[in-house]
Design an enzyme around this catalytic site. Structure first.
Site, PDB file in Angstrom:
ATOM      1  NE  ARG A  69     -36.388   5.306  17.411  1.00 13.83           N
ATOM      2  CZ  ARG A  69     -37.345   6.185  17.135  1.00 13.83           C
ATOM      3  NH1 ARG A  69     -37.051   7.399  16.705  1.00 13.83           N
ATOM      4  NH2 ARG A  69     -38.602   5.863  17.320  1.00 13.83           N
ATOM      5  CG  ASN A 101     -39.668   5.553  10.845  1.00 12.40           C
ATOM      6  OD1 ASN A 101     -38.987   5.151  11.796  1.00 12.40           O
ATOM      7  ND2 ASN A 101     -39.955   4.792   9.798  1.00 12.40           N
ATOM      8  CG  HIS A 200     -34.423   2.508  24.401  1.00 14.79           C
ATOM      9  ND1 HIS A 200     -35.716   2.086  24.621  1.00 14.79           N
ATOM     10  CD2 HIS A 200     -34.336   2.705  23.062  1.00 14.79           C
ATOM     11  CE1 HIS A 200     -36.364   2.031  23.467  1.00 14.79           C
ATOM     12  NE2 HIS A 200     -35.549   2.388  22.508  1.00 14.79           N
TER      13      HIS A 200
HETATM   14  C1  HEM Z   1     -38.225  -3.026  21.918  1.00 14.09           C
HETATM   15  C2  HEM Z   1     -38.976  -2.213  21.246  1.00 14.09           C
HETATM   16  C3  HEM Z   1     -38.655  -0.751  21.058  1.00 14.09           C
HETATM   17  C4  HEM Z   1     -39.538   0.261  21.189  1.00 14.09           C
HETATM   18  C5  HEM Z   1     -41.001   0.150  21.545  1.00 14.09           C
HETATM   19  C6  HEM Z   1     -38.819   1.473  20.955  1.00 14.09           C
HETATM   20  C7  HEM Z   1     -39.373   2.740  20.978  1.00 14.09           C
HETATM   21  C8  HEM Z   1     -38.664   3.910  20.944  1.00 14.09           C
HETATM   22  C9  HEM Z   1     -39.237   5.214  21.111  1.00 14.09           C
HETATM   23  C10 HEM Z   1     -40.709   5.501  21.332  1.00 14.09           C
HETATM   24  C11 HEM Z   1     -38.225   6.113  21.069  1.00 14.09           C
HETATM   25  C12 HEM Z   1     -38.368   7.630  21.237  1.00 14.09           C
HETATM   26  C13 HEM Z   1     -38.883   8.216  19.961  1.00 14.09           C
HETATM   27  C14 HEM Z   1     -39.322   9.633  20.081  1.00 14.09           C
HETATM   28  O1  HEM Z   1     -40.091   9.962  20.994  1.00 14.09           O
HETATM   29  O2  HEM Z   1     -38.947  10.437  19.217  1.00 14.09           O
HETATM   30  C15 HEM Z   1     -37.010   5.382  20.844  1.00 14.09           C
HETATM   31  C16 HEM Z   1     -35.777   5.945  20.733  1.00 14.09           C
HETATM   32  C17 HEM Z   1     -34.629   5.233  20.495  1.00 14.09           C
HETATM   33  N1  HEM Z   1     -34.547   3.881  20.244  1.00 14.09           N
HETATM   34 FE1  HEM Z   1     -36.006   2.531  20.495  1.00 14.09          FE
HETATM   35  N2  HEM Z   1     -37.516   1.186  20.688  1.00 14.09           N
HETATM   36  C18 HEM Z   1     -37.367  -0.184  20.734  1.00 14.09           C
HETATM   37  C19 HEM Z   1     -36.218  -0.881  20.473  1.00 14.09           C
HETATM   38  C20 HEM Z   1     -35.017  -0.311  20.095  1.00 14.09           C
HETATM   39  C21 HEM Z   1     -33.890  -1.038  19.593  1.00 14.09           C
HETATM   40  C22 HEM Z   1     -33.851  -2.536  19.329  1.00 14.09           C
HETATM   41  C23 HEM Z   1     -32.890  -0.117  19.365  1.00 14.09           C
HETATM   42  C24 HEM Z   1     -31.509  -0.348  18.847  1.00 14.09           C
HETATM   43  C25 HEM Z   1     -30.775  -1.390  19.064  1.00 14.09           C
HETATM   44  C26 HEM Z   1     -33.426   1.168  19.752  1.00 14.09           C
HETATM   45  C27 HEM Z   1     -32.719   2.344  19.721  1.00 14.09           C
HETATM   46  C28 HEM Z   1     -33.232   3.574  20.048  1.00 14.09           C
HETATM   47  C29 HEM Z   1     -32.420   4.756  20.222  1.00 14.09           C
HETATM   48  C30 HEM Z   1     -30.905   4.790  20.173  1.00 14.09           C
HETATM   49  C31 HEM Z   1     -33.299   5.811  20.477  1.00 14.09           C
HETATM   50  C32 HEM Z   1     -32.944   7.296  20.663  1.00 14.09           C
HETATM   51  C33 HEM Z   1     -32.864   7.951  19.292  1.00 14.09           C
HETATM   52  C34 HEM Z   1     -32.494   9.431  19.296  1.00 14.09           C
HETATM   53  O3  HEM Z   1     -32.187   9.994  20.324  1.00 14.09           O
HETATM   54  O4  HEM Z   1     -32.535  10.003  18.187  1.00 14.09           O
HETATM   55  N3  HEM Z   1     -34.721   1.018  20.142  1.00 14.09           N
HETATM   56  N4  HEM Z   1     -37.300   4.046  20.771  1.00 14.09           N
END
Ligand code: HEM
Length: 335
Positions: A69, A101, A200
């Site tokens: 992320r 962030n 995700h």
């Molecule tokens: C398409 C639009 C996207 C949105 C709206 C989005 C939004 C989010 C949100 C809201 C979270 C949870 C954050 C939290 O509650 O702390 C999250 C987690 C995450 N996102 Fe996305 N995301 C997007 C695209 C991506 C992309 C392109 C990647 C990587 C290629 C990605 C990788 C991740 C990962 C791996 C997590 C988990 C992180 C952790 O466990 O520390 N996301 N994302």
């Protein structure tokens, strides 16, 4: 005859010549990044990064997701230039307190550990932005996903943009159109949107990022009708409507939370996508994204191949190239 011999000799020479050129200059990308950028200046860099990532993931599986992320959140703001890694100071505002962030982006200590190990081997040579790109690749591979050759040679920014972080990174309740637009603005198409969203397949989200859809999606007091009933019940237990801690976390892919696989897509097909922005990729009627979700749910290899292509594309978003930028000594501070 002599003429023909001469022609074939020069043809052979030409072929050998171009093979040698390829040998010395493999995969030179148009934007100035290439995969053996550190071949002479820091030949062990990828092995060093890989070993620190492996150790960190062994300690806590979620770190793989967190590092993946970070690369995404870095690249969507001013390009992949490690702007995300800069700490706030009394007279400088970085990106760490931006909405996507704050209390959410993590893994910065692991990046520090990687940077220390790399600096020990080759001081002042490897950028923090390249470290993020390689660490993301290693994290996906360690989680059972694909591997790819990472183009290298990015340099680190001497600034950050909190506005950029707030505006460019989609929110978890963005509309289908907004997702498409925000990706398009970064040169990424609908296929990239779908496969990169499948990042995700690993990692966790806090209640605060999806609670709206459990109780009151559009302000009419009703939950998001596309959520599976059993899943809805489970999520409501974790995230009660009032009075508790919205920082509780749950897997983005409840079926295989630490494994990089196609379950992300399969979950969407049965109403078990966690974020609004995950589920709408499938539920938006007649959309290209819905067709892509169905396809990738059944074609793991195609998903892996496309993920590798799309993340390389993401990693190429307006990189800072010499003589611009710098190689930070400490990823948290400008030199
Ligand atoms: C398409 C639009 C996207 C949105 C709206 C989005 C939004 C989010 C949100 C809201 C979270 C949870 C954050 C939290 O509650 O702390 C999250 C987690 C995450 N996102 Fe996305 N995301 C997007 C695209 C991506 C992309 C392109 C990647 C990587 C290629 C990605 C990788 C991740 C990962 C791996 C997590 C988990 C992180 C952790 O466990 O520390 N996301 N994302």
């Amino acid at each position: 005859m002599g003429q023909m011999e001469n022609t074939s000799t020069s043809l052979v020479l030409m072929l050998v010549g171009s093979a040698l050129m390829l040998w010395f200059h493999p995969i030179q990308a148009q934007n100035g990044l290439f995969h053996d950028y550190y071949a002479k200046s820091c030949p062990k860099v990828e092995a060093i990064i890989q070993s620190v990532v492996a150790k960190a993931v062994k300690k806590e599986a979620r770190i793989a997701a967190s590092l993946l992320r970070l690369h995404f959140h870095d690249c969507f703001v001013k390009g992949c230039d490690a702007s995300l890694l800069l700490d706030d100071t009394s007279n400088f505002t970085g990106e760490k307190t931006a909405n996507p962030n704050r209390n959410s982006a993590r893994g910065f200590n692991v990046v520090d550990n990687i940077k220390s190990a790399v600096e020990k081997a080759c001081p002042g040579v490897v950028s923090c932005a390249d470290i993020l790109a390689v660490a993301a690749r290693d994290s996906v591979l360690i989680s059972g996903g694909p591997s790819w050759v990472v183009p290298l040679g990015r340099r680190d920014s001497r600034g950050a943009s909190i506005q950029g972080a707030n505006n460019n990174i989609p929110q978890p309740n963005s509309t289908h159109q907004t997702l498409e637009t925000k990706f398009k603005l970064k040169g990424l198409n609908v296929v990239d949107l779908v496969v990169l969203s499948a990042g995700h397949t690993i990692g966790l989200s806090r209640c605060t990022s999806f609670k709206q859809r459990l109780y009151n999606l559009t302000g009419n007091g009703k939950p998001d009708p596309t959520v599976d009933q059993g899943y809805l019940k489970q999520l409501r237990t974790l995230c009660p409507q009032t009075g508790t801690d919205d920082n509780q976390t749950t897997p983005l892919d409840p079926v295989s939370p630490t494994k990089f696989d196609t379950n992300y897509f399969k979950n969407l097909e049965v109403g078990r996508g966690l974020l609004i922005t995950d589920e709408i990729l499938y539920t938006t009627k007649g959309s290209e994204t819905a067709a892509l979700v169905k396809f990738y749910a059944r074609h793991s290899q195609a998903f892996f191949q496309q993920f590798a292509k799309s993340i390389i594309k993401m990693g190429n978003i307006t990189p800072l190239i010499k003589p611009r930028g710098e190689i930070r000594k400490n990823c948290r501070k400008m030199n």
